[in-house]
Design an enzyme around this catalytic site. Structure first.
Site, mmCIF file in Angstrom:
data_model
loop_
_atom_site.group_PDB
_atom_site.id
_atom_site.type_symbol
_atom_site.label_atom_id
_atom_site.label_comp_id
_atom_site.label_asym_id
_atom_site.label_seq_id
_atom_site.Cartn_x
_atom_site.Cartn_y
_atom_site.Cartn_z
ATOM 1 N N HIS A 1 0.791 -1.232 0.000
ATOM 2 C CA HIS A 1 0.000 0.000 0.000
ATOM 3 C C HIS A 1 0.820 1.278 0.000
ATOM 4 C CE1 HIS A 1 1.056 -0.109 4.248
ATOM 5 N NE2 HIS A 1 0.781 1.183 4.275
HETATM 6 C C1 UD1 Z 1 -1.566 5.767 5.646
HETATM 7 C C2 UD1 Z 1 -0.211 6.189 6.165
HETATM 8 C C3 UD1 Z 1 0.768 5.049 6.063
HETATM 9 C C4 UD1 Z 1 0.230 3.805 6.723
HETATM 10 C C5 UD1 Z 1 -1.146 3.484 6.169
HETATM 11 C C6 UD1 Z 1 -1.697 2.329 6.957
HETATM 12 C C7 UD1 Z 1 0.263 8.554 5.798
HETATM 13 C C8 UD1 Z 1 1.098 9.526 5.049
HETATM 14 N N1 UD1 Z 1 0.334 7.293 5.379
HETATM 15 O O1 UD1 Z 1 -1.427 5.482 4.268
HETATM 16 O O2 UD1 Z 1 1.982 5.402 6.717
HETATM 17 O O3 UD1 Z 1 1.109 2.743 6.465
HETATM 18 O O4 UD1 Z 1 -2.005 4.617 6.347
HETATM 19 O O5 UD1 Z 1 -2.659 1.615 6.318
HETATM 20 O O6 UD1 Z 1 -0.409 8.917 6.722
HETATM 21 N N2 UD1 Z 1 -8.968 5.051 1.702
HETATM 22 C C9 UD1 Z 1 -10.227 4.487 1.723
HETATM 23 N N3 UD1 Z 1 -10.783 4.201 2.942
HETATM 24 C C10 UD1 Z 1 -10.158 4.445 4.111
HETATM 25 C C11 UD1 Z 1 -8.888 5.029 4.076
HETATM 26 C C12 UD1 Z 1 -8.301 5.326 2.861
HETATM 27 O O7 UD1 Z 1 -10.824 4.250 0.691
HETATM 28 O O8 UD1 Z 1 -10.729 4.147 5.181
HETATM 29 C C13 UD1 Z 1 -8.328 5.323 0.381
HETATM 30 C C14 UD1 Z 1 -8.610 6.722 -0.142
HETATM 31 O O9 UD1 Z 1 -8.747 6.639 -1.520
HETATM 32 C C15 UD1 Z 1 -7.333 7.464 0.216
HETATM 33 C C16 UD1 Z 1 -6.279 6.372 0.079
HETATM 34 O O10 UD1 Z 1 -6.912 5.181 0.511
HETATM 35 O O11 UD1 Z 1 -7.076 8.549 -0.613
HETATM 36 C C17 UD1 Z 1 -5.035 6.601 0.913
HETATM 37 O O12 UD1 Z 1 -5.368 6.809 2.297
HETATM 38 P P1 UD1 Z 1 -4.419 7.678 3.251
HETATM 39 O O13 UD1 Z 1 -4.924 7.624 4.633
HETATM 40 O O14 UD1 Z 1 -4.166 9.010 2.662
HETATM 41 O O15 UD1 Z 1 -3.030 6.932 3.159
HETATM 42 P P2 UD1 Z 1 -2.691 5.390 3.333
HETATM 43 O O16 UD1 Z 1 -2.196 4.864 2.046
HETATM 44 O O17 UD1 Z 1 -3.818 4.685 3.981
HETATM 45 N N1 UDP Z 2 -3.161 -5.120 9.296
HETATM 46 C C1 UDP Z 2 -4.425 -5.653 9.541
HETATM 47 N N2 UDP Z 2 -5.179 -6.057 8.467
HETATM 48 C C2 UDP Z 2 -4.736 -5.968 7.182
HETATM 49 C C3 UDP Z 2 -3.450 -5.426 6.959
HETATM 50 C C4 UDP Z 2 -2.694 -4.992 8.035
HETATM 51 O O1 UDP Z 2 -4.848 -5.767 10.691
HETATM 52 O O2 UDP Z 2 -5.473 -6.355 6.266
HETATM 53 C C5 UDP Z 2 -2.387 -4.622 10.464
HETATM 54 C C6 UDP Z 2 -0.926 -5.024 10.502
HETATM 55 O O3 UDP Z 2 -0.783 -6.227 11.196
HETATM 56 C C7 UDP Z 2 -0.265 -3.846 11.199
HETATM 57 C C8 UDP Z 2 -1.235 -2.690 11.005
HETATM 58 O O4 UDP Z 2 -2.390 -3.233 10.390
HETATM 59 O O5 UDP Z 2 -0.158 -4.024 12.585
HETATM 60 C C9 UDP Z 2 -0.702 -1.558 10.175
HETATM 61 O O6 UDP Z 2 -0.201 -2.047 8.996
HETATM 62 P P1 UDP Z 2 -0.099 -1.146 7.691
HETATM 63 O O7 UDP Z 2 0.649 -1.974 6.733
HETATM 64 O O8 UDP Z 2 -1.419 -0.641 7.305
HETATM 65 O O9 UDP Z 2 0.732 0.150 8.157
HETATM 66 P P2 UDP Z 2 2.272 0.420 8.455
HETATM 67 O O10 UDP Z 2 2.663 -0.449 9.593
HETATM 68 O O11 UDP Z 2 3.032 0.170 7.212
HETATM 69 O O12 UDP Z 2 2.299 1.860 8.810
#
Ligand code: UD1
Ligand code: UDP
Length: 359
Positions: free
Chosen positions: A203
């Protein structure tokens, strides 16, 4: 004493789980502020359920957008909602946009700031998270560092705040959830046997912005047709599969079970029964290590340098040849030291420190 935790993304909530329990146990009033960065049930609420957390006291509901939008909105809304609450300490977790926004707001509103999981460095400045954690560290009054390497990184930067070595929260999280995960039905539901599949997550912003990286992942699945892959897909990644016109090609891979993201209990069940995990996640690299599941990290660097020793974690980038090679390689057997992540009492250490330092 009143402490406010600012969380918003999935990993923030996971880290807050044990901290909430420890703070409550020490008689510290703990306010949970959810920024709304993650909002789908399976990206947010399910973690409150799995960690038996109460509903957030304040929900800012910012939703998705550019980083500037998200961080700006959180700061403004947070200022309005928490300055009147007489907070003694603001806690932020990890490296997300919710983390840096909470840190800036605390600093601008003259509130004391504590950073949990301080001092991690990948030295990859193309990662939004690297910039978020460095800025947060430099704004923090109290830095709770999970490893000795993290402490050293902070010393090298001549950090202004007070640094405490606490160990990493994952040790106690995994110890608790590992047992609960044995009750999970996820393997039965998916028709999987233990050690019969590889778990996959991807992701990161850097990995999901390039069509070629999606092709590399697809080539990996296509060239290992006799192996089963379980792929809970982050919403960002699903959106980009569609944008790049590659979703149909993914769905044609009969050896890949695609799922919505799963809750923490089910995820740990999937992880502890996997042959290996292929991921670009930060937290999963460490969780795999603690569960002794070999990890293939589809990045060129890692902030969790402890996991690299003994080949428990192999860095491949998003390069199908290197991933395939790592999938086929025999699993490591030695050079394992769980103690690099502490003694599993981190949340207690943090809440004791908070009781003693914040008067
Ligand atoms: C964020 C964090 C990343 C973390 C990840 C965990 C930042 C900069 N990045 O990335 O460090 O590893 O969360 O999962 O904060 N979206 C949905 N539903 C949701 C949330 C997001 O559809 O509930 C989609 C939206 O299109 C959004 C995209 O995912 O634009 C990205 O979401 P965002 O929270 O900006 O960043 P993550 O990739 O989730
Ligand atoms: N995780 C989860 N379900 C999923 C994917 C990840 O519960 O489908 C958990 C994972 O074990 C971790 C947390 O979500 O503890 C955050 O992981 P993610 O990769 O989203 O974020 P990062 O650690 O890279 O910031």
């Amino acid at each position: 004493m009143k402490v406010a935790s600012i969380v918003g993304a999935r990993p923030n909530i996971v880290k807050m789980g044990p901290v909430h329990k420890s703070l409550n146990g020490s008689g510290i009033e703990h306010l949970i502020v959810h920024t709304g960065q993650h909002y789908d049930y399976e990206m947010s609420e399910i973690f409150f359920h799995d960690f038996e957390l109460p509903k957030p006291d304040i929900h800012l509901g910012v939703g998705s957008g550019t980083s500037c939008f998200q961080i700006g909105e959180i700061i403004q809304l947070l200022e309005r909602k928490i300055t009147e609450k007489d907070i003694d300490l603001v806690l932020v977790y990890g490296d997300t946009n919710s983390t840096i926004a909470g840190a800036i707001c605390a600093n601008k509103c003259n509130m004391k700031l504590g950073h949990i999981e301080a001092g991690l460095r990948s030295y990859d400045f193309t990662m939004p998270e690297e910039n978020n954690r460095i800025l947060t560290d430099h704004l923090s009054n109290y830095l709770f560092a999970p490893t000795k390497n993290a402490v050293n990184n902070l010393k090298k930067e001549k950090i202004r705040g007070k640094v405490y070595y606490t160990g990493d929260l994952s040790v106690e999280i995994i110890a608790t959830i590992k047992a609960i995960s044995r009750q999970s039905k996820i393997l039965d539901i998916l028709g999987l046997k233990s050690r019969s599949y590889f778990l996959v997550t991807m992701h990161r912003a850097e990995n999901t912005s390039s069509r070629d990286y999606f092709i590399q992942l697809l080539k990996t699945f296509e060239s290992l047709i006799d192996s089963t892959f379980v792929f809970p897909i982050h919403p960002r990644t699903k959106k980009m599969f569609k944008t790049f016109g590659l979703l149909e090609r993914l769905l044609k891979c009969s050896n890949v079970k695609t799922l919505l993201p799963v809750g923490y209990i089910d995820f740990i069940a999937l992880l502890q029964n996997a042959l290996k995990v292929v991921t670009d996640s930060g937290g999963i690299q460490k969780e795999a290590y603690l569960l002794k599941i070999p990890c293939i990290t589809i990045r060129k660097n890692t902030e969790w340098v402890e996991t690299i020793k003994g080949h428990w974690n192999v860095l491949t980038g998003v390069d199908s040849e290197k991933i395939v090679d790592a999938v086929k390689r025999p699993s490591p057997r030695s050079n394992y030291s769980k103690s690099v992540f502490g003694n599993g009492k981190t949340s207690g250490i943090i809440s004791e420190l908070i009781s003693s330092i914040v008067q």
